[in-house]
Design a protein around this motif. Structure first.
Motif, PDB file in Angstrom:
ATOM      1  N   ASN A  52       0.823  -1.211   0.000  1.00 38.28           N
ATOM      2  CA  ASN A  52       0.000   0.000   0.000  1.00 38.28           C
ATOM      3  C   ASN A  52       0.857   1.262   0.000  1.00 38.28           C
ATOM      4  N   SER A  73      -0.507   8.330  -3.315  1.00 41.18           N
ATOM      5  CA  SER A  73      -0.240   8.451  -1.879  1.00 41.18           C
ATOM      6  C   SER A  73      -0.814   7.227  -1.155  1.00 41.18           C
ATOM      7  N   VAL A  74      -0.310   6.996   0.054  1.00 44.40           N
ATOM      8  CA  VAL A  74      -0.813   5.872   0.838  1.00 44.40           C
ATOM      9  C   VAL A  74      -2.320   6.017   1.051  1.00 44.40           C
ATOM     10  N   ALA A  75      -2.752   7.263   1.306  1.00 43.07           N
ATOM     11  CA  ALA A  75      -4.181   7.500   1.535  1.00 43.07           C
ATOM     12  C   ALA A  75      -5.017   7.098   0.314  1.00 43.07           C
ATOM     13  N   LYS A  76      -4.481   7.299  -0.876  1.00 43.45           N
ATOM     14  CA  LYS A  76      -5.183   6.883  -2.102  1.00 43.45           C
ATOM     15  C   LYS A  76      -5.140   5.364  -2.240  1.00 43.45           C
ATOM     16  N   ALA A  78      -5.191   3.318  -0.035  1.00 44.04           N
ATOM     17  CA  ALA A  78      -6.069   2.710   0.965  1.00 44.04           C
ATOM     18  C   ALA A  78      -7.418   2.309   0.380  1.00 44.04           C
TER      19      ALA A  78
END
Ligand SMILES: Nc1ncnc2c1ncn2[C@@H]1O[C@H](COP(=O)(O)OP(=O)(O)OP(=O)(O)O)[C@@H](O)[C@H]1O
Ligand SMILES: [Mg+2]
Lengths: 275, 259
Positions: A52, A73-76, A78
């Motif tokens: 991730n 990004s990590v948030a994406k 996710a």
């Protein structure tokens, strides 16, 4: 869009200089159930953190579907890869279990009705419905772990990763976990788990990856992996007791569950009866 | 990772083997003399002629310089910009552009402050880089300092790297749940609560566990304890320490009652 995971020639070195992954190439099809085993420090956690984007390759590529982990990004990421951390206390911060579980899907920007539905499903799956209004920190560590799992499952990601899901769980919780993995499988999700619990791995995963010193040593179904006693030994993994017993009794195929052990034993007896 | 829980660098050198109290005395006297002593160049001289040679003696020269510079450089730049432009009462204009003028007094003041800070940071780093926290703790306890006090001292030195590790894990866990931590100011502020919650709670849990662990090892027992670690000391080191204390007191004296 198929959420195939494609890892190619992955190398990873920590800033401290520790080489944690060497030339890992691995393809995981959507819907697979994969367990990663291997001795402490063999690079299991480092590998799944690549999926991730928490860690990014020093060399090589990691692709989730059509996304390169380096490009999002990590948030994406996710939205595609759910990751349940080993220690639940690293993530719990809301006042109630329900709010905690709502946090992830909320971040992903789902519509309100969908969020409520996902939260309800996740709570039900982990038997947390009657604890929905409790503060997570009033629960025991085992239950907090469940809350952490529900919080990730509610994000409804096509891929779900678990780091050591069975540690500290009693037999009943482990059984429940096996059911949850089965449910996720039926929903078509890819399930990846790191575990040191070899019996749990043998009984619940159709594919096993064995790691040692940052490399993939073995990769295949339990049947073939557990046959390689020497390779397993080199990374401090002991095949399940049933496998070892089966080998000592010389009852033909490699066995690893009670069922296939008994089946092999009966067959062996029948054959001896015929003689 | 346990290896970065303290700043200590394991090297076999005479500095590392010095009694921790001696190093503590060196650090504190250097700091006090640097701040109170006379002369514009004193802090610079202390740093170059005492701290740097000591760090090389301790075989930690490169690490020492690197860390000191990394800590002090941003601060020094800030000081120079602010003081050279806005130092009150500066008259000697060195250089002028647009509505700003750089004044000599400001530059001098910034230099003095920056070198004194560098001397202080350097003195602390020399102590921390060359002394294992548990050696310091053992030695202080042996000298009759209350174990609770040494524990507080040592754990404070260790808490920052510990918190940083924990904070990184928590940030990772929340980003994995789709929390955007980069980008707009709003996103960053929004990301604070999910970080602080587990950090504070985790620390409380840690405190409880630590208290139990300490109690289980007879931390509060009143009897005299023997220690497995032998911390060497010598008469010569004692003399050096007394010398340093006297020197520092003299400096303070000169400062308070100038001749
Ligand atoms: N943050 C880090 N910085 C530096 N080195 C690290 C870091 N995290 C792990 N390592 C090192 O990388 C190697 C692989 O570690 P990793 O955590 O991936 O192993 P693991 O297979 O998950 O082990 P375990 O079964 O103990 O969880 C180890 O040598 C470890 O010491
Ligand atoms: Mg691990």
């Amino acid at each position: 869009m198929s959420m195939r995971i494609a890892i190619e020639n992955l190398h990873f070195t920590y800033p401290s200089g520790v080489v944690a992954l060497r030339n890992v190439t691995l393809a995981i099809e959507a819907g697979e159930q994969l367990a990663i085993i291997g001795q402490n420090g063999s690079g299991k956690t480092t590998l799944i953190k690549q999926l991730n984007g928490l860690l990014r390759p020093s060399q090589g590529t990691v692709r989730i579907g059509d996304w390169l982990t380096t490009e999002h990004s990590v948030a994406k990421m996710a939205a595609r890869v759910g990751y349940v951390f080993q220690n639940p206390d690293d993530q719990l911060f809301k006042g109630t279990v329900r709010d905690e579980v709502r946090f992830g899907p909320g971040n992903l920007g789902f519509p309100a009705e969908k969020i409520e539905l996902l939260v309800q499903q996740a709570l039900t799956l982990l038997e947390l419905t009657d604890k929905a209004d409790v503060n997570p920190y009033d629960l025991t560590a085992t239950w907090r772990k469940r809350v952490a799992m529900a919080a990730v499952l509610a994000m409804d990601t096509p891929i779900v990763i678990f780091d050591e899901p069975t540690t500290g769980q009693d037999y009943q919780s482990v059984q429940r976990l096996a059911q949850i993995f089965q449910t996720l499988h039926e929903q078509g999700k890819t399930v990846i788990a790191i575990s040191h619990d070899i019996d749990f791995v043998a009984e619940n995963f159709s594919r096993i990856v064995v790691m040692g010193q940052g490399q993939v040593l073995l990769d295949g179904p339990a049947q073939t992996v557990f046959a390689q006693a020497e390779v397993l030994n080199s990374t401090d993994v002991e095949p399940p007791q049933l496998t070892r017993l089966g080998q000592r009794l010389a009852i033909g195929p490699v066995v690893y569950t009670v069922e296939n052990f008994l089946a092999a034993l009966r067959k062996e007896n029948d054959m001896q009866g015929e003689r | 990772m346990p290896d970065n829980l303290s700043l200590y660098i394991e090297r076999d050198s005479p500095l590392q083997r010095l009694n921790p109290l001696t190093k503590l005395a060196i650090s504190f006297s250097l700091i006090l003399i640097g701040f109170l002593g006379p002369g514009y160049w004193l802090a610079t001289l202390l740093f170059i002629c005492v701290l740097v040679p000591l760090s090389i003696w301790g075989k930690i020269g490169p690490e020492f310089l690197q860390r000191t510079v990394r800590l002090i450089l941003p601060l020094a730049l800030f000081l120079f910009v602010m003081q050279s432009l806005f130092y009150p009462g500066g008259r000697t204009v060195l250089w002028r552009f647009w509505i700003f003028s750089v004044k000599l007094e400001g530059v001098q003041f910034a230099y003095l402050t920056a070198t004194r800070l560098m001397n202080m940071v350097g003195a602390f780093l020399l102590l921390l880089l060359s002394t294992h926290p548990s050696t310091l703790m053992t030695d202080l306890t042996r000298r009759g300092v209350s174990p609770s006090l040494t524990y507080i001292l040592v754990s404070t030195l260790q808490i920052i790297p510990q918190m940083r590790n924990k904070a990184n894990t928590i940030i990772d866990a929340q980003r994995s749940r789709g929390l955007e931590t980069q980008g707009s100011v709003r996103a960053r502020i929004g990301a604070l609560l999910p970080l602080v919650g587990p950090l504070v709670f985790g620390s409380l849990v840690d405190v409880e566990e630590r208290a139990i662990a300490l109690e289980a090892r007879a931390f509060k027992a009143k009897r005299v304890k023997t220690s497995l670690i032998h911390v060497p000391d010598s008469v010569r080191q004692r003399q050096v320490r007394i010398g340093l204390v006297v020197l520092t007191l003299v400096m303070i004296g000169i400062r308070l009652w100038p001749l």
